[in-house]
Design an enzyme around this catalytic site. Structure first.
Site, PDB file in Angstrom:
ATOM      1  N   LEU A  16       0.809  -1.222   0.000  1.00 24.71           N
ATOM      2  CA  LEU A  16       0.000   0.000   0.000  1.00 24.71           C
ATOM      3  C   LEU A  16       0.836   1.263   0.000  1.00 24.71           C
ATOM      4  CD1 LEU A  16      -2.707  -0.675   2.699  1.00 24.71           C
ATOM      5  CD2 LEU A  16      -2.978  -0.508   0.229  1.00 24.71           C
ATOM      6  N   LYS A  18       3.087   1.709   2.652  1.00 21.07           N
ATOM      7  CA  LYS A  18       3.251   1.985   4.088  1.00 21.07           C
ATOM      8  C   LYS A  18       4.621   2.594   4.345  1.00 21.07           C
ATOM      9  CE  LYS A  18       2.832  -1.811   6.351  1.00 21.07           C
ATOM     10  NZ  LYS A  18       4.112  -2.388   6.775  1.00 21.07           N
ATOM     11  N   GLY A  19       5.626   2.076   3.631  1.00 13.25           N
ATOM     12  CA  GLY A  19       6.987   2.596   3.780  1.00 13.25           C
ATOM     13  C   GLY A  19       7.072   4.053   3.352  1.00 13.25           C
ATOM     14  N   ASP A 149      -1.314 -10.830  10.447  1.00  8.41           N
ATOM     15  CA  ASP A 149      -0.335 -11.857  10.072  1.00  8.41           C
ATOM     16  C   ASP A 149       0.113 -12.568  11.343  1.00  8.41           C
ATOM     17  OD1 ASP A 149      -0.376 -10.916   7.534  1.00  8.41           O
ATOM     18  OD2 ASP A 149       1.588  -9.930   7.594  1.00  8.41           O
ATOM     19  N   PRO A 192     -13.384  -3.244   4.896  1.00 13.19           N
ATOM     20  CA  PRO A 192     -12.105  -3.907   5.175  1.00 13.19           C
ATOM     21  C   PRO A 192     -11.200  -3.069   6.095  1.00 13.19           C
ATOM     22  CG  PRO A 192     -12.605  -3.991   2.829  1.00 13.19           C
ATOM     23  CD  PRO A 192     -13.631  -3.101   3.444  1.00 13.19           C
ATOM     24  N   GLN A 194     -12.226  -0.934   8.377  1.00 12.20           N
ATOM     25  CA  GLN A 194     -12.763  -1.024   9.746  1.00 12.20           C
ATOM     26  C   GLN A 194     -12.342  -2.337  10.400  1.00 12.20           C
ATOM     27  OE1 GLN A 194     -17.009  -0.576   9.310  1.00 12.20           O
ATOM     28  NE2 GLN A 194     -16.697   1.211   8.016  1.00 12.20           N
ATOM     29  N   VAL A 243      -1.049   8.931  -6.147  1.00 10.42           N
ATOM     30  CA  VAL A 243      -0.566  10.103  -6.895  1.00 10.42           C
ATOM     31  C   VAL A 243       0.461   9.690  -7.944  1.00 10.42           C
ATOM     32  CG1 VAL A 243      -0.894  12.192  -5.529  1.00 10.42           C
ATOM     33  CG2 VAL A 243       0.792  10.515  -4.791  1.00 10.42           C
ATOM     34  N   CYS A 386      28.386  -1.473 -10.647  1.00  5.86           N
ATOM     35  CA  CYS A 386      28.837  -2.723 -10.032  1.00  5.86           C
ATOM     36  C   CYS A 386      29.077  -3.821 -11.072  1.00  5.86           C
ATOM     37  CB  CYS A 386      27.882  -3.158  -8.934  1.00  5.86           C
ATOM     38  SG  CYS A 386      28.709  -4.220  -7.744  1.00  5.86           S
ATOM     39  N   ARG A 470      31.492  -9.190  -4.559  1.00 10.82           N
ATOM     40  CA  ARG A 470      32.519 -10.107  -4.099  1.00 10.82           C
ATOM     41  C   ARG A 470      33.779  -9.979  -4.979  1.00 10.82           C
ATOM     42  NH1 ARG A 470      28.981 -14.092  -3.596  1.00 10.82           N
ATOM     43  NH2 ARG A 470      28.639 -13.726  -1.382  1.00 10.82           N
ATOM     44  N   HIS A 515      27.797   1.307  -5.805  1.00  9.33           N
ATOM     45  CA  HIS A 515      26.410   1.587  -6.188  1.00  9.33           C
ATOM     46  C   HIS A 515      26.048   3.036  -5.843  1.00  9.33           C
ATOM     47  CE1 HIS A 515      25.056  -2.597  -6.962  1.00  9.33           C
ATOM     48  NE2 HIS A 515      25.958  -2.916  -6.046  1.00  9.33           N
ATOM     49  N   GLU A 517      23.623   4.629  -6.743  1.00 11.43           N
ATOM     50  CA  GLU A 517      22.166   4.781  -6.611  1.00 11.43           C
ATOM     51  C   GLU A 517      21.703   4.756  -5.157  1.00 11.43           C
ATOM     52  OE1 GLU A 517      23.712   2.135  -7.885  1.00 11.43           O
ATOM     53  OE2 GLU A 517      22.662   0.243  -7.504  1.00 11.43           O
TER      54      GLU A 517
HETATM   55  N1  GLN Z   1      28.319 -10.287  -9.138  1.00 14.92           N
HETATM   56  C1  GLN Z   1      29.276  -9.239  -8.944  1.00 14.92           C
HETATM   57  C2  GLN Z   1      30.118  -9.461  -7.704  1.00 14.92           C
HETATM   58  O1  GLN Z   1      29.719 -10.159  -6.802  1.00 14.92           O
HETATM   59  C3  GLN Z   1      28.608  -7.876  -8.928  1.00 14.92           C
HETATM   60  C4  GLN Z   1      27.667  -7.696  -7.792  1.00 14.92           C
HETATM   61  C5  GLN Z   1      26.728  -6.523  -7.973  1.00 14.92           C
HETATM   62  O2  GLN Z   1      26.491  -6.053  -9.075  1.00 14.92           O
HETATM   63  N2  GLN Z   1      26.146  -6.043  -6.895  1.00 14.92           N
HETATM   64  O3  GLN Z   1      31.178  -8.941  -7.584  1.00 14.92           O
END
Ligand code: GLN
Length: 539
Positions: A16, A18-19, A149, A192, A194, A243, A386, A470, A515, A517
């Site tokens: 929904l 909630k986060g 739950d 629901p 209520q 929205v 990555c 890794r 990353h 992002e």
């Molecule tokens: N599979 C790659 C690693 O483990 C890249 C991991 C990823 O993209 N987060 O290094």
């Protein structure tokens, strides 16, 4: 100041928002000058989200301290513009693990260990720890799942006890539910909602605020009815219609005076309100953009787009600030693998820029490499994240340095040219660092090459970015690849780990081992995403 606790539960359905609602409450209170901290409880018996399948649960969001968390933590950080830590993500597995460890080491002094008080106390200790460690004014805790739950009862009982423990004026319960729409009679249904409040009441919690999610306008008569049946003040029954962007939610809740309601109930004195920056961001969304750009995301989890949630949000945020309309296209990596050169060109030509996000395993990687090759040769702005960086390295090694069998040892452990591999010393370090896990997780420093384009994006030499992988760039290939024109744009401060690669004579070809992002937020958009979108626009 006494810490105030806000607990957010959900009812009727999952999914929904909630986060987003919890994060929006944080956003509003932060704009009033309070120090906010957020926390999510998840019912799963996993210890953390690291082992959850992204195809089922969406993205694993990584924090600075290396915690692998649910994607809601990404909402929190984006909405309250604060970096959270391990106290923010609690799964049932952690709770039981802690209890069983204490039991084995005799810490319970022979007592019978029970759901109440031992499990609930363990839950409450996580609430208090988050409050104390963060020194926040207000802690917002979201309870994952839906009221009713079976698996979530220990969390609900713990938050019920909180009112008893810290007092009436310091605890607020917010319940988020859904009003379904019946097409046949063309009306919204309140029943629901209520019932889900009744479930909550049966567990000893009277909600203070109800957020009524709906895909249709909610009439005042419906609000009145829900208030009557649930015992929640009419003013505190807040309709929240779907929205076009989640970032508008704080402003909508404010319009319904949620800040005043919280302030009154928690005896919180509101400070000067200035959600100015956020409003500026929303205004940008509402000004009609002059241009459209189309960015292609090459991925393999095509059925679960939430896997790339932070990537798509980072692109959207960057596009909003640039005042362009963003069209996101999904390019199925496996599909590319099966396509001829002409077909690939036909697919790729559609896009102004290409992004290859992270991933694991072999499925679709040759398709991603084909997309990268196309972007490199045709000078299409490219951002690799990555795995995207590792695959860009492989593509360059194969097609520019002419080492055709180059690969990552993740895919082919016996490749004659392991340009991406596991560094033994690195693996050892990670094993010591991460309780037995060999992934590099969390924020690590990176030193930028001042002559690089990446440096021009960040405009500073030293950065911190979050990792989850890794494998690493193999230093044995550094010289050969640099000779062929690959630019090492960023490394660990000791120069041991390659963190960013880029290409010269290309409008934008940057790929990062980390990353970015995870650190792009509406009020602090990430420089790499901003420049990437800008270049796509110029293209
Ligand atoms: N599979 C790659 C690693 O483990 C890249 C991991 C990823 O993209 N987060 O290094």
């Amino acid at each position: 100041m006494q810490t105030k606790f806000i607990f957010v539960t959900g009812g009727v359905l999952s999914g929904l928002g909630k986060g987003v609602t919890a994060a929006s409450i944080g956003n509003i209170l932060k704009s009033h000058g309070f120090k906010i901290w957020m926390q999510k409880f998840d019912q799963y018996l996993n210890i953390d989200a690291g082992t959850l399948n992204p195809e089922e649960h969406g993205e694993v969001f990584v924090l600075d301290d290396g915690s692998e968390t649910d994607l809601d933590l990404g909402h929190y950080e984006r909405f309250i513009d604060t970096s959270l830590d391990k106290t923010s993500s609690v799964m049932s597995g952690q709770i039981y693990q802690a209890i069983l460890e204490k039991e084995r080491s005799g810490k319970y002094l022979g007592k019978t260990i029970q759901m109440i008080p031992h499990v609930t106390d363990e839950v409450k200790s996580r609430i208090f720890k988050a409050a104390v460690d963060s020194k926040c004014d207000v802690l917002i805790t979201e309870i994952g799942g839906t009221i009713g739950d079976y698996e979530g009862t220990h969390f609900v009982e713990a938050i019920r006890q909180m009112k008893h423990d810290v007092g009436e004026d310091n605890v607020l319960y917010v319940h988020v539910g859904f009003l379904p729409y019946l097409g046949a009679s063309q009306e919204l249904k309140g029943r629901p909602m209520q019932f889900s409040v009744h479930d909550l009441q049966a567990m000893g919690i009277q909600p203070d605020v109800l957020i009524c999610r709906s895909d249709h306008p909610v009439k005042p008569s419906m609000v009145k009815k829900i208030a009557l049946f649930t015992g929640v003040e009419e003013e505190a029954v807040i309709p929240l219609e779907t929205v076009n962007t989640i970032y508008k939610v704080p402003l909508i809740l404010e319009k319904y005076h949620l800040d005043q309601i919280v302030s009154r109930k928690l005896k919180l004195k509101l400070k000067n309100q200035s959600n100015k920056e956020w409003s500026k961001f929303i205004q940008k969304i509402d000004t009609s953009p002059k241009k459209t750009i189309k960015i292609g995301l090459v991925g393999k989890y095509m059925a679960m787009k939430d896997t790339y949630f932070s990537v798509t949000e980072s692109l959207k945020i960057a596009a909003i600030w640039q005042n362009v309309k963003l069209e996101l296209g999904w390019i199925d990596a496996e599909q590319l693998e099966k396509s001829s050169k002409q077909e690939i060109a036909k697919i790729m030509k559609e896009y102004d820029a290409i992004c290859v996000p992270g991933g694991f395993g072999s499925r679709g990687i040759e398709g991603k490499i084909l997309a990268i090759e196309y972007a490199r040769k045709h000078k299409i702005p490219f951002l690799g994240l990555c795995y995207g960086m590792q695959l860009a390295t492989i593509e360059f090694t194969r097609n520019v340095a002419n080492l055709k069998s180059a690969n990552t040892t993740e895919i082919n452990p016996k490749t004659p040219h392991p340009v991406i591999h596991i560094m033994p010393d690195q693996e050892k370090k990670m094993l010591e660092h991460n309780y037995g896990g060999s992934m590099r997780l969390g924020a690590y420093p990176c030193k930028l090459n001042k002559k690089s384009k990446t440096y021009q994006c960040y405009k500073k030499e030293s950065i911190f970015e979050r990792h989850r992988h890794r494998y690493e760039f193999n230093n044995q290939y550094r010289e050969i690849l640099e000779q062929k024109g690959l630019v090492i744009a960023g490394t660990s401060p000791d120069n041991h780990l390659v963190e960013i690669i880029e290409l010269k004579n290309h409008p934008f070809f940057i790929a990062t081992q980390f990353h970015p992002e995870f650190k792009s937020r509406p009020l602090s958009p990430h420089p790499l995403f901003v420049e990437f979108v800008k270049t796509a626009l110029k293209n």
